[in-house]
Scaffold this active site. Structure first.
Site, short mmCIF file in Angstrom:
data_model
loop_
_atom_site.label_atom_id
_atom_site.label_comp_id
_atom_site.label_asym_id
_atom_site.label_seq_id
_atom_site.Cartn_x
_atom_site.Cartn_y
_atom_site.Cartn_z
N SER A 80 0.85 -1.19 0.00
CA SER A 80 0.00 0.00 0.00
C SER A 80 0.88 1.23 0.00
O SER A 80 2.06 1.18 0.36
CB SER A 80 -0.94 0.02 1.22
OG SER A 80 -0.18 0.12 2.42
N GLY A 82 0.69 5.83 0.44
CA GLY A 82 -0.09 7.00 0.82
C GLY A 82 0.83 8.18 1.06
O GLY A 82 2.04 8.10 0.83
N GLY A 85 3.82 7.56 3.39
CA GLY A 85 4.90 6.69 2.93
C GLY A 85 4.32 5.48 2.24
O GLY A 85 3.41 5.59 1.42
N VAL A 87 3.85 0.78 2.54
CA VAL A 87 4.06 -0.51 3.20
C VAL A 87 4.50 -1.50 2.14
O VAL A 87 3.82 -1.67 1.12
CB VAL A 87 2.78 -1.01 3.91
CG1 VAL A 87 3.03 -2.37 4.56
CG2 VAL A 87 2.31 0.00 4.96
N LYS A 102 6.86 -0.92 7.01
CA LYS A 102 6.17 0.37 6.93
C LYS A 102 7.22 1.48 6.92
O LYS A 102 8.00 1.62 7.85
CB LYS A 102 5.23 0.55 8.13
CG LYS A 102 4.41 1.83 8.08
CD LYS A 102 3.41 1.87 9.23
CE LYS A 102 2.55 3.12 9.18
NZ LYS A 102 1.55 3.14 10.27
N ASP A 196 -8.84 3.94 15.52
CA ASP A 196 -9.14 3.73 14.10
C ASP A 196 -9.50 2.28 13.83
O ASP A 196 -8.97 1.65 12.92
CB ASP A 196 -7.93 4.15 13.25
CG ASP A 196 -8.31 4.37 11.78
OD1 ASP A 196 -9.51 4.59 11.50
OD2 ASP A 196 -7.41 4.32 10.92
#
Length: 563
Positions: A80, A82, A85, A87, A102, A196
């Site tokens: 992933s 964003g 940064g 992963v 990460k 979250d």
């Protein structure tokens, strides 16, 4: 070797985690003493746990001798990306194990607030020992990134699986939510609010069980040492944080967060209610075309149920309704996780042994625990710092998890101590045994525990209520999330009839160390010397534990030879 005493701005959270572990170990000692059956195995298990705690204490102020670095890993694929940064799925060259790496861009961090959040995420992944929470292998920093290397959970996340199935069967939803309840229960006991909780952050492991992840915006408050809350302290629970931050995933935000009011641990229970509704019905209970519409419905509308008939049980609806109370004072879970854990919706599950439950879905794995070489691998791409870009200050972020230390040849030997606070030799072991026999008591009495509390109260350097510490240790042990199923392990080990005295002395020292940690935390100023002194005391205590069971066995042989 002398260490320069340096203030550690991120050391308070680490000290709080160590404080809790000391209380848990004291609770285990307390339970063993009450059983009246102290064995060599009890001392050996305690020694092993103290070894790990000592290692983690040292890591808090001293980086590993051999620091992890980017060249230790090869990239397999991107998982992933964003603004923060990315992963990456990586393979550790030496062990061939797969990990999720990460990479957090330092230039995106608003120092000190954002940096503190990354340090807290690292500490949570480091100290959390729960089967339903992902754990850390190591961390390190580069010129551009703070890097977290975590266990790779290859299965899908619940959000992806929900897209495939549209909605979960009741039994599947029940197990996933039950395991998340136990993870949240454990986090709240550590004083952590996840903030979250979403299906996307609930990973499905290779065995079909849940692994909670992504602690990037988590908060830590006071450690909870009681299982139930009284009315007078409920206000402190629901108003634990006063920053009025509106952060998280909008559709899972609690009303108090949306309204920018004070909030606390109950926001996690609200999110879990939204998740259970979504699992069972296929969509969230307050849908809208825009984020503002979601916020308006969450804060003003009452919960409703779909008109179409679905196989959703009444106890499932009752649990959802209880979790989605707009007033956090009335929300299920506010008085303690036991309220949720004991709900009838989970009555057919053994909540303390969920790993034994057979999942309805087992993901098909592409890589497994280890990654074979040459599967589209490449060196992890870490751009160099642009000349026009200001290089971030060097942040000491390096850490090696205890279980991963051997991959970097980082042993943790015990130094030989010439002094012993317990002074356990054959003479006083026999003397202690005779004293215990005269009292006809191999277990600790209530009077002994009152004496212990008075002893702790007499210590000038203890600034908190030690009378509660003993109870805290007992509660923490009884509230263990996943107790070890050891069976009658003492039958296979050597019982030490007079080992209660030694265990009692160790118990008192653990409480004292917890008290010292607590005082340091309250001072708000944690330095390298605080961790250094604590490490020395833990090392000394380990040495005494080793001497305890050796001396106990020697004393037992002496008594047997006389008879």
């Amino acid at each position: 070797m002398c260490h320069q005493d340096i203030m550690l701005p991120h050391g308070t959270n680490t000290m709080q985690f160590i404080d809790l572990q000391l209380l848990e170990l004291a609770g285990e000692c307390h339970s063993t003493i009450k059983s009246g059956m102290v064995s060599t195995n009890d001392f050996l298990k305690l020694d092993k746990k103290l070894e790990k705690l000592r290692y983690e204490t040292r890591s808090a102020y001293s980086p590993p001798v051999r620091k992890p670095q980017m060249s230790d890993f090869v990239k397999i694929k991107n998982l992933s990306s964003g603004d923060f940064g990315s992963v990456e799925l990586v393979r550790h060259k030496k062990t061939s194990k797969c990990f999720a790496m990460k990479l957090v861009k330092q230039k995106r961090l608003n120092i000190p607030i954002d940096v503190q959040e990354v340090f807290l995420e690292r500490d949570i992944l480091t100290f959390a020992e729960n089967p339903f929470i992902t754990s850390l292998a190591c961390s390190f920093e580069t010129d551009m990134y703070l890097v977290l290397v975590m266990d790779y959970v290859e299965g899908l996340d619940c959000d992806f699986q929900l897209d495939v199935l549209e909605r979960f069967p009741v039994d599947m939803a029940r197990l996933y939510v039950a395991e998340t309840v136990m993870a949240v229960k454990y986090l709240h006991r550590l004083g952590i609010v996840h903030r979250d909780l979403t299906p996307k952050n609930m990973l499905i492991s290779a065995t079909g069980h849940i692994k909670l992840t992504d602690f990037g915006i988590s908060k830590i408050g006071p450690v909870n040492i009681t299982t139930e809350r009284h009315q007078e302290c409920l206000i402190d629970i629901v108003r634990e944080f006063t920053d009025e931050e509106m952060r998280g995933t909008p559709v899972y935000m609690a009303p108090e967060v949306i309204l920018e009011k004070d909030y606390g641990k109950p926001i996690d229970w609200w999110a879990l209610g939204i998740i259970l509704y979504e699992f069972l019905f296929g969509y969230t209970p307050f849908p809208a075309r825009c984020m503002e519409g979601v916020f308006l419905r969450v804060t003003t509308e009452e919960l409703t149920w779909p008109e179409r008939e679905l196989d959703v049980t009444d106890d499932a609806k009752d649990l959802i309704f209880s979790l989605l109370k707009k007033n956090p004072m009335e929300r299920l879970g506010t008085r303690g996780a036991h309220e949720v854990k004991n709900h009838p919706f989970f009555q057919n599950l053994d909540m303390n042994n969920l790993l034994s439950e057979v999942p309805l879905y087992i993901p098909q794995l592409e890589y497994g625990d280890t990654c074979s070489e040459n599967v589209g691998e490449s060196e992890v791409d870490v751009p160099s710092v642009d000349e026009d870009e200001e290089k971030e200050d060097n942040i000491s972020f390096s850490y090696l998890a205890f279980r991963f230390r051997k991959a970097y040849d980082s042993p943790t030997p015990i130094k030989q101590s010439h002094s012993s606070q317990l002074n356990l030799n054959e003479g006083n072991i026999q003397e202690s045994a005779e004293s215990l026999n005269e009292e006809d008591d191999t277990t600790s009495s209530g009077e002994n525990f009152e004496d212990a509390v008075e002893y702790l109260d007499d210590e000038d350097d203890m600034t908190f209520d030690e009378g509660k510490v003993e109870k805290a240790a007992e509660i923490l042990h009884e509230e263990e999330v996943m107790p070890h199923n050891e069976g009658n392990v003492k039958e296979a080990t050597e019982i030490l009839p007079h080992g209660t005295y030694s265990m009692w002395c160790i118990y008192l020292q653990l409480l004292e160390l917890a008290g010292e940690c607590h005082s340091t935390i309250q001072s708000g100023m944690v330095s390298t010397n605080d961790f250094l002194k604590l490490e020395e005391k833990l090392e000394k205590l380990r040495y005494e534990i080793c001497g305890a069971y050796e001396a106990q066995k020697t004393g037992q042989r002496v008594v047997e030879s006389k008879t």
